[in-house]
Scaffold this active site. Sequence first.
Site, PDB file in Angstrom:
ATOM      1  N   ARG A 164       0.812  -1.223   0.000  1.00 17.44           N
ATOM      2  CA  ARG A 164       0.000   0.000   0.000  1.00 17.44           C
ATOM      3  C   ARG A 164       0.840   1.265   0.000  1.00 17.44           C
ATOM      4  O   ARG A 164       0.508   2.262   0.663  1.00 17.44           O
ATOM      5  CB  ARG A 164      -0.985   0.014   1.182  1.00 17.44           C
ATOM      6  CG  ARG A 164      -1.944  -1.153   1.197  1.00 17.44           C
ATOM      7  CD  ARG A 164      -2.908  -1.156   0.001  1.00 17.44           C
ATOM      8  NE  ARG A 164      -3.676  -2.386  -0.018  1.00 17.44           N
ATOM      9  CZ  ARG A 164      -3.344  -3.452  -0.765  1.00 17.44           C
ATOM     10  NH1 ARG A 164      -2.288  -3.429  -1.578  1.00 17.44           N
ATOM     11  NH2 ARG A 164      -4.080  -4.539  -0.718  1.00 17.44           N
ATOM     12  N   SER A 199     -10.603  -1.079   4.303  1.00 13.45           N
ATOM     13  CA  SER A 199      -9.794  -1.541   5.438  1.00 13.45           C
ATOM     14  C   SER A 199      -9.030  -0.370   6.043  1.00 13.45           C
ATOM     15  O   SER A 199      -8.314   0.339   5.342  1.00 13.45           O
ATOM     16  CB  SER A 199      -8.783  -2.586   4.981  1.00 13.45           C
ATOM     17  OG  SER A 199      -9.478  -3.742   4.559  1.00 13.45           O
ATOM     18  N   GLU A 251      -3.782   2.006   7.125  1.00 11.88           N
ATOM     19  CA  GLU A 251      -3.745   2.078   5.658  1.00 11.88           C
ATOM     20  C   GLU A 251      -4.336   3.424   5.221  1.00 11.88           C
ATOM     21  O   GLU A 251      -3.845   4.062   4.307  1.00 11.88           O
ATOM     22  CB  GLU A 251      -4.575   0.920   5.072  1.00 11.88           C
ATOM     23  CG  GLU A 251      -4.558   0.892   3.565  1.00 11.88           C
ATOM     24  CD  GLU A 251      -5.253  -0.346   2.990  1.00 11.88           C
ATOM     25  OE1 GLU A 251      -5.137  -1.442   3.585  1.00 11.88           O
ATOM     26  OE2 GLU A 251      -5.915  -0.202   1.958  1.00 11.88           O
TER      27      GLU A 251
HETATM   28  C1  FAD Z   1     -15.505   0.094   0.427  1.00 10.97           C
HETATM   29  C2  FAD Z   1     -14.038   0.219   0.142  1.00 10.97           C
HETATM   30  C3  FAD Z   1     -13.310  -0.893  -0.248  1.00 10.97           C
HETATM   31  C4  FAD Z   1     -11.943  -0.778  -0.514  1.00 10.97           C
HETATM   32  N1  FAD Z   1     -11.260  -1.893  -0.907  1.00 10.97           N
HETATM   33  C5  FAD Z   1      -9.939  -1.797  -1.205  1.00 10.97           C
HETATM   34  C6  FAD Z   1      -9.201  -2.933  -1.640  1.00 10.97           C
HETATM   35  O1  FAD Z   1      -9.739  -4.021  -1.791  1.00 10.97           O
HETATM   36  N2  FAD Z   1      -7.889  -2.784  -1.895  1.00 10.97           N
HETATM   37  C7  FAD Z   1      -7.251  -1.584  -1.762  1.00 10.97           C
HETATM   38  O2  FAD Z   1      -6.040  -1.494  -2.019  1.00 10.97           O
HETATM   39  N3  FAD Z   1      -7.931  -0.485  -1.355  1.00 10.97           N
HETATM   40  C8  FAD Z   1      -9.244  -0.557  -1.073  1.00 10.97           C
HETATM   41  N4  FAD Z   1      -9.929   0.556  -0.664  1.00 10.97           N
HETATM   42  C9  FAD Z   1      -9.231   1.833  -0.513  1.00 10.97           C
HETATM   43  C10 FAD Z   1      -9.258   2.704  -1.781  1.00 10.97           C
HETATM   44  O3  FAD Z   1     -10.313   2.328  -2.616  1.00 10.97           O
HETATM   45  C11 FAD Z   1      -7.943   2.591  -2.538  1.00 10.97           C
HETATM   46  O4  FAD Z   1      -6.839   2.967  -1.729  1.00 10.97           O
HETATM   47  C12 FAD Z   1      -7.948   3.486  -3.786  1.00 10.97           C
HETATM   48  O5  FAD Z   1      -6.830   3.189  -4.550  1.00 10.97           O
HETATM   49  C13 FAD Z   1      -7.976   4.960  -3.440  1.00 10.97           C
HETATM   50  O6  FAD Z   1      -8.087   5.693  -4.634  1.00 10.97           O
HETATM   51  P1  FAD Z   1      -8.580   7.204  -4.606  1.00 10.97           P
HETATM   52  O7  FAD Z   1      -8.541   7.709  -5.992  1.00 10.97           O
HETATM   53  O8  FAD Z   1      -9.866   7.309  -3.895  1.00 10.97           O
HETATM   54  O9  FAD Z   1      -7.391   7.873  -3.750  1.00 10.97           O
HETATM   55  P2  FAD Z   1      -7.530   8.926  -2.554  1.00 10.97           P
HETATM   56  O10 FAD Z   1      -8.223   8.279  -1.404  1.00 10.97           O
HETATM   57  O11 FAD Z   1      -8.058  10.209  -3.052  1.00 10.97           O
HETATM   58  O12 FAD Z   1      -5.980   9.120  -2.184  1.00 10.97           O
HETATM   59  C14 FAD Z   1      -5.237   8.081  -1.586  1.00 10.97           C
HETATM   60  C15 FAD Z   1      -3.768   8.534  -1.528  1.00 10.97           C
HETATM   61  O13 FAD Z   1      -3.272   8.670  -2.859  1.00 10.97           O
HETATM   62  C16 FAD Z   1      -2.849  10.007  -3.118  1.00 10.97           C
HETATM   63  N5  FAD Z   1      -3.287  10.335  -4.485  1.00 10.97           N
HETATM   64  C17 FAD Z   1      -4.535  10.245  -5.011  1.00 10.97           C
HETATM   65  N6  FAD Z   1      -4.521  10.590  -6.317  1.00 10.97           N
HETATM   66  C18 FAD Z   1      -3.237  10.907  -6.614  1.00 10.97           C
HETATM   67  C19 FAD Z   1      -2.580  11.352  -7.786  1.00 10.97           C
HETATM   68  N7  FAD Z   1      -3.218  11.556  -8.956  1.00 10.97           N
HETATM   69  N8  FAD Z   1      -1.236  11.601  -7.704  1.00 10.97           N
HETATM   70  C20 FAD Z   1      -0.547  11.424  -6.553  1.00 10.97           C
HETATM   71  N9  FAD Z   1      -1.119  11.014  -5.418  1.00 10.97           N
HETATM   72  C21 FAD Z   1      -2.457  10.749  -5.445  1.00 10.97           C
HETATM   73  C22 FAD Z   1      -3.530  10.869  -2.062  1.00 10.97           C
HETATM   74  O14 FAD Z   1      -2.731  12.027  -1.776  1.00 10.97           O
HETATM   75  C23 FAD Z   1      -3.595   9.899  -0.868  1.00 10.97           C
HETATM   76  O15 FAD Z   1      -2.359   9.889  -0.182  1.00 10.97           O
HETATM   77  C24 FAD Z   1     -11.296   0.471  -0.380  1.00 10.97           C
HETATM   78  C25 FAD Z   1     -12.040   1.610  -0.011  1.00 10.97           C
HETATM   79  C26 FAD Z   1     -13.398   1.498   0.241  1.00 10.97           C
HETATM   80  C27 FAD Z   1     -14.181   2.727   0.617  1.00 10.97           C
END
Ligand code: FAD
Length: 287
Positions: free
Chosen positions: A161, A209, A279
Site C-alpha cells: 500500500r 480496510s 492504511e
Molecule cells: C468500500 C471500500 C473498499 C476498498 N477496498 C480496497 C481494496 O480491496 N484494496 C485496496 O487497495 N484499497 C481498497 N480501498 C481503498 C481505496 O479504494 C484505494 O486505496 C484506492 O486506490 C484509493 O483511490 P482514490 O482515488 O480514492 O485515492 P484517494 O483516497 O483520493 O488518495 C489516496 C492517496 O493517494 C494520493 N493520491 C490520489 N490521487 C493521486 C494522484 N493523482 N497523484 C498522486 N497522489 C495521489 C492521495 O494524496 C492519498 O495519499 C477500499 C475503499 C473502500 C471505501
Amino acid sequence: MTIETGIELRNHCSYRTGGKAEFYAAVKTDIDLAEALRFAADRKLEITVLGGGYNVLISDRGVKGLVIDTTGLNSHTVISGTEVYAGAGVIIDELAGKTAEIGLCGMEEMSGIPGCVGGAVKMNAGAFSTEIKDIAVHVDMMDFDGRRYRVSNADAGFGYRKAEGLKGIVLGAMFGLKQGSAEDIKNKRADILAKRAEKQPLHLPSCGSVFKRPEGNYAGTLIEKCGLKGFSIGGAQVAEKHANFILNTGNATADDIYRLIKHVQDTVEKETGVRLEREVRFIGFEE
Ligand SMILES: Cc1cc2nc3c(=O)[nH]c(=O)nc-3n(C[C@H](O)[C@H](O)[C@H](O)COP(=O)(O)OP(=O)(O)OC[C@H]3O[C@@H](n4cnc5c(N)ncnc54)[C@H](O)[C@@H]3O)c2cc1C
C-alpha cells in the site's frame, strides 16, 4: 481552470466528513495542473493531492493550502493490444470492467476497488492476489515544480500500500495485461464483486480496510478478538460485518473516526502486543 475557495471536502471524501479547503483546484489537463502548481508555489502553499477520496480521512478543521483534485484527469484511456494506458482520474473499477469486456486479463481482481487510477497507483492498491505493482508498466508523473517525468515499475518503489518512488502527482499509468477469454474474465469479475458485497459493509460510508494486514495475521481478526466489533465513538462504529472497517453510521465527525481508529490501535496493542499500522491516510490532522 479556476482556483476555488470554501469548497466542502466532505463531498470529496468517502467518509463524508471534513471541513473546507483553503484553496481548491479541480484539474482536467496537465496544463491545468501546472497552473495550479504555479499558484501554490507563488504563495508558498502546502499541496494536498486527492483522487476519489476513498482512502483518506479529512479533518473537520479543513485543509490549509491548495487541494488538487485529480479526478478530472480522466479523458485518456488508450488500449493497444494488451497494453492499456489510463489517466489518473479514470475510475479503476470501470477500467477493470472495460478490460474484462474485451478479454484482457490482469485487472479483474481489482473489481470493486473504489477510486481512481492515480490513487490506486500511489497506494499500490490491490485485492485478492493482484496489486498495481503486478500490472503497472510505467507511471507518468508531474513533480511539484510542474515537470513531467516517467517512472518504470522497478523505480516506483512499490510496497504494501505504498509507492515511495512516486514523488508528485500521478498523471497516468500504462498497464500490461494478457489476452484471455472475455467470458472467463467477466465471470471472475462478477465473482469478485459478489464476494465483496457478501463480506464488506458497503451500505455505509467507510474507507475500506482501516489497517494494513500485520505479518502472519489479519487486522480484522485481532480487532474482533479484542471484542471491538460494534464498538462506537459518536457516529463512528467498528463494523459488525468486517472488523477492519470503521463506518460513518450517519452523523460521525472526522474526530469521532480519528478517535475510534486510535482507540482500536491502542486496545489491540495492549491486548495482543501488535501495533496495527494504518492504511487510511490522514489529511489535515496533526499527528
Ligand atoms: C468500500 C471500500 C473498499 C476498498 N477496498 C480496497 C481494496 O480491496 N484494496 C485496496 O487497495 N484499497 C481498497 N480501498 C481503498 C481505496 O479504494 C484505494 O486505496 C484506492 O486506490 C484509493 O483511490 P482514490 O482515488 O480514492 O485515492 P484517494 O483516497 O483520493 O488518495 C489516496 C492517496 O493517494 C494520493 N493520491 C490520489 N490521487 C493521486 C494522484 N493523482 N497523484 C498522486 N497522489 C495521489 C492521495 O494524496 C492519498 O495519499 C477500499 C475503499 C473502500 C471505501
